[in-house]
Motif scaffolding. Sequence first.
Motif, PDB file in Angstrom:
ATOM      1  N   ASN A   1     -46.442  39.003  76.760  1.00 35.39           N
ATOM      2  CA  ASN A   1     -47.219  37.825  76.408  1.00 35.39           C
ATOM      3  C   ASN A   1     -47.560  37.895  74.929  1.00 35.39           C
ATOM      4  O   ASN A   1     -47.880  38.970  74.418  1.00 35.39           O
TER       5      ASN A   1
ATOM      6  N   GLU B   1     -49.917  36.050  71.815  1.00 39.22           N
ATOM      7  CA  GLU B   1     -50.994  35.133  71.467  1.00 39.22           C
ATOM      8  C   GLU B   1     -51.001  34.988  69.955  1.00 39.22           C
ATOM      9  O   GLU B   1     -50.921  35.979  69.232  1.00 39.22           O
TER      10      GLU B   1
ATOM     11  N   CYS C   1     -52.879  33.364  66.464  1.00 37.34           N
ATOM     12  CA  CYS C   1     -54.150  32.905  65.904  1.00 37.34           C
ATOM     13  C   CYS C   1     -54.005  32.937  64.388  1.00 37.34           C
ATOM     14  O   CYS C   1     -53.441  33.883  63.836  1.00 37.34           O
TER      15      CYS C   1
ATOM     16  N   THR D   1     -50.894  38.743  68.628  1.00 31.60           N
ATOM     17  CA  THR D   1     -51.306  39.767  69.578  1.00 31.60           C
ATOM     18  C   THR D   1     -50.211  39.902  70.625  1.00 31.60           C
ATOM     19  O   THR D   1     -49.855  38.932  71.288  1.00 31.60           O
TER      20      THR D   1
ATOM     21  N   CYS E   1     -48.915  41.625  74.097  1.00 29.97           N
ATOM     22  CA  CYS E   1     -49.495  42.164  75.330  1.00 29.97           C
ATOM     23  C   CYS E   1     -48.378  42.597  76.280  1.00 29.97           C
ATOM     24  O   CYS E   1     -47.550  41.778  76.666  1.00 29.97           O
TER      25      CYS E   1
ATOM     26  N   ARG F   1     -42.696  30.518  64.986  1.00 32.62           N
ATOM     27  CA  ARG F   1     -44.054  30.272  64.476  1.00 32.62           C
ATOM     28  C   ARG F   1     -44.130  30.491  62.963  1.00 32.62           C
ATOM     29  O   ARG F   1     -44.767  29.720  62.246  1.00 32.62           O
TER      30      ARG F   1
END
Length: 111
Positions: free
Chosen positions: A2, A4, A6, A15, A17, A35
């Motif tokens: 996963n 994340e 920010c 991040t 995971c 991104r």
Amino acid sequence: MNLEFCKKGNILIITLCGELDHNSAEEVRVRVDDRIDRDNIKKAVLDFSRVTFMDSSGIGAVLGRYKKLSNKGGMLCIAMPNKNVSRIFELAGLYKIIKNYDTVDEAVRCI
């Protein structure tokens, strides 16, 4: 795995995971590159606090993102790897080119 995302100012914090291995490295490459390109990112922090395992494919994924940002005149650093992941970075010699920080906030301040 996963991911994340920010943003803090002009810095992208990613991040990770789970396990960064041959099963997840390609997805990480594609999603992070997307991104970086979409938001025109030049500085990024990889938060390894929730990575439980990493193999050579993970090293390749990290090194590729480092090269991508370096070619844009930017930089990449990592934060909070556990001792096993940190050992892999150390053995691979990545700490010679990629800075490691104890916390994400420290990385954001220093990058």
